[in-house]
Design a protein around this motif. Structure first.
Motif, PDB file in Angstrom:
ATOM      1  N   GLN A 380       0.810  -1.210   0.000  1.00 62.58           N
ATOM      2  CA  GLN A 380       0.000   0.000   0.000  1.00 62.58           C
ATOM      3  C   GLN A 380       0.853   1.274   0.000  1.00 62.58           C
ATOM      4  O   GLN A 380       0.454   2.296  -0.576  1.00 62.58           O
ATOM      5  CB  GLN A 380      -0.913   0.004   1.238  1.00 62.58           C
ATOM      6  CG  GLN A 380      -1.984   1.087   1.206  1.00 62.58           C
ATOM      7  CD  GLN A 380      -2.937   0.924   0.025  1.00 62.58           C
ATOM      8  OE1 GLN A 380      -3.355  -0.197  -0.293  1.00 62.58           O
ATOM      9  NE2 GLN A 380      -3.271   2.024  -0.635  1.00 62.58           N
ATOM     10  N   ILE A 383       1.584   2.045  -3.479  1.00 58.15           N
ATOM     11  CA  ILE A 383       0.368   2.469  -4.169  1.00 58.15           C
ATOM     12  C   ILE A 383       0.035   3.919  -3.823  1.00 58.15           C
ATOM     13  O   ILE A 383      -0.269   4.737  -4.705  1.00 58.15           O
ATOM     14  CB  ILE A 383      -0.804   1.539  -3.800  1.00 58.15           C
ATOM     15  CG1 ILE A 383      -0.532   0.110  -4.321  1.00 58.15           C
ATOM     16  CG2 ILE A 383      -2.122   2.068  -4.346  1.00 58.15           C
ATOM     17  CD1 ILE A 383      -1.521  -0.925  -3.803  1.00 58.15           C
ATOM     18  N   ILE A 423      -1.908  -2.884  -9.555  1.00 54.34           N
ATOM     19  CA  ILE A 423      -2.453  -3.337  -8.260  1.00 54.34           C
ATOM     20  C   ILE A 423      -3.141  -4.695  -8.423  1.00 54.34           C
ATOM     21  O   ILE A 423      -2.993  -5.592  -7.588  1.00 54.34           O
ATOM     22  CB  ILE A 423      -3.428  -2.281  -7.707  1.00 54.34           C
ATOM     23  CG1 ILE A 423      -2.675  -0.975  -7.394  1.00 54.34           C
ATOM     24  CG2 ILE A 423      -4.146  -2.809  -6.472  1.00 54.34           C
ATOM     25  CD1 ILE A 423      -3.594   0.180  -7.017  1.00 54.34           C
ATOM     26  N   THR A 440       4.764   0.807 -11.207  1.00 51.32           N
ATOM     27  CA  THR A 440       4.513   2.025 -10.443  1.00 51.32           C
ATOM     28  C   THR A 440       5.598   3.073 -10.693  1.00 51.32           C
ATOM     29  O   THR A 440       5.316   4.276 -10.763  1.00 51.32           O
ATOM     30  CB  THR A 440       4.435   1.712  -8.948  1.00 51.32           C
ATOM     31  OG1 THR A 440       5.636   1.011  -8.540  1.00 51.32           O
ATOM     32  CG2 THR A 440       3.213   0.837  -8.634  1.00 51.32           C
TER      33      THR A 440
END
Length: 464
Positions: A380, A383, A423, A440
């Protein structure tokens, strides 16, 4: 009858003698009284016969004086013109020696044309002077008047050409100023070149006295020898512009040689230090390269093949690269011993580049394991970091607008979708964490590019 001579004591004898005697003194006195008048009448003729001028009256002498004054004025005008021409010729020669531009060549041609007119005016003046002898004894008034007229015309012509020459000289100001500036630079520039060569030679002598060789610097200094010879030959043979350029180049190269020679002891010490430092680094990398295999073993055990397959040859490549670096270091040591300073420096740079690449490869294995451990534990964080970058770019794209520019909105929308797919790739039993990390990172690079374009465009608009 025969006449008898008179007796001495007779009355007739003495009377005759008295009459003869009484006439003689009267004649002498008369002659003496008449002498000054005769002499006075004879003097002008005597002086004329001695070479003096005849007396012709006041008008002739006035005409002679006026002609002589005209002759003197013409001579003064001739002298002024001649002096001005000689001074201007020096200026033209100065310009010609320095400047080869069209303007300079045109000035030279114009000066030659004026020179022809000066010659013509001078010829008329000389002809007028030679045609009239104002010292003649029998100079008539009409001849003197003609002489005055011709000499006056000659003077006026000389003065007219002098004015033309002065106007031409005034127009030469910019060209002459530029030429004189270059000439003023010439002598100091040549002297600087000589002093720079002397300083370079002294610096080389000092280096050799310290036991260091500088063959390459000596060869470079020797190559400047012919240039010094040309400088000594002067601008008369090689031109001012060429000599000035040569002097500046010689000074610049000699100064570089001097600086390198003075730095040579420091350079030798620096090379010695780099040899020791790189040797130590190579030994440390050999040790670290041996630690890559345990890292790879853990990567193979815990993560999918996509997360480590590009690293599996790192141990062998690291060992080989270190060996190449060690060979270059050995060659650099030999070059240092032979005092081949450029070779030693180049070999050390090559060895350093090899060790840098080895360091990156060895570090990549440990860095890969660290990043994969972090994202496996808490994806996370990665992210959120990426989403924050996207939202920040979206706010910038909407600033001052009701709708975003499609050129900015489209790549940002694509970045959102790409992040969502990354994700989603974490779902499943064996997620490809390395693919997630590379995705990412790629998204953040795309977003940074959009932000940069927006700021650049708005900066250009504000500037206008």
């Amino acid at each position: 009858m025969t006449a008898t001579p008179a007796q001495p004591n007779s009355p007739s004898g003495p009377r005759v003698r008295r009459r003869r005697t009484s006439g003689s003194p009267l004649g002498d006195l008369t002659a003496l009284a008449l002498l000054p008048l005769v002499a006075a009448l004879a003097l002008p003729a005597a002086f004329t016969g001695g070479g003096t001028r005849r007396w012709f009256g006041g008008r002739a002498e006035n005409q002679r004086a006026e002609a002589q004054a005209a002759k003197d004025a013409a001579a003064a005008a001739f002298y002024e013109l001649d002096t001005a021409q000689r001074d201007l010729r020096i200026s033209i020669e100065t310009i010609t020696a320095v400047d080869d531009s069209p303007a300079a060549r045109r000035a030279t041609g114009d000066f030659a044309a004026i020179g022809q007119r000066i010659d013509e005016a001078s010829h008329r003046y000389i002809q007028a002077v030679d045609s009239h002898d104002l010292d003649r004894d029998d100079l008539e008034a009409s001849a003197a008047a003609r002489a005055r007229t011709e000499l006056t015309k000659a003077r006026e012509e000389l003065e007219r050409v002098k004015k033309e020459l002065d106007r031409f000289a005034d127009g030469l100001g910019p060209l002459l100023g530029k030429a004189e500036t270059q000439l003023a630079r010439l002598a100091p520039a040549v002297e600087r070149a000589r002093q720079a060569l002397l300083a370079a030679s002294n610096a080389l002598d000092a280096v050799r006295a310290a036991g260091l060789t500088a063959d390459d610097l000596a060869a470079r200094l020797a190559a400047l020898g012919p240039e010094l010879t040309r400088l000594n030959q002067g601008a008369g043979q090689h031109g001012v512009a060429g000599t000035l350029e040569r002097a500046e180049r010689v000074a610049r190269e000699a100064e570089a040689i001097r600086a390198e020679a003075e730095r040579l002891p420091e350079r030798a010490a620096e090379i010695d230090h780099r040899l020791v430092s790189l040797r130590t680094r190579a030994e440390a990398l050999t040790t670290r390269a041996g630690q890559v295999e345990p890292v790879l073993s853990e990567l193979r055990r815990r993560f999918t093949i996509a997360c480590w397959q590009d690293l599996q040859h790192v141990p062998e490549q690291a060992a080989e690269t270190v060996r190449q670096a060690e060979r270059k270091l050995a060659e650099a040591r030999a070059a240092r011993e032979a005092q081949r300073w450029p070779d030693a420096t180049a070999l050390l740079s090559t060895a350093r580049a090899l060790l840098n690449s080895t360091d990156e490869a060895v570090s990549a294995a440990g860095d890969r394991l660290r990043r994969l451990n972090a994202v496996q534990k808490d994806p996370q964080q990665e992210i959120d970091r990426t989403r924050f970058a996207i939202r920040d770019a979206q706010r910038l794209a909407m600033a001052g607008r009701n709708t975003p520019d499609p050129r900015h909105a489209r790549p940002l929308d694509d970045s959102v979708a790409r992040l969502e797919r990354a994700i989603a790739s974490l779902e499943g039993r064996h997620p490809d964490y390395w693919h997630f990390l590379t995705e990412t990172e790629a998204v953040r690079q795309t977003v940074a590019g959009v932000v940069g374009r927006i700021r650049e465009e708005r900066g250009a608009t504000t500037g206008h």
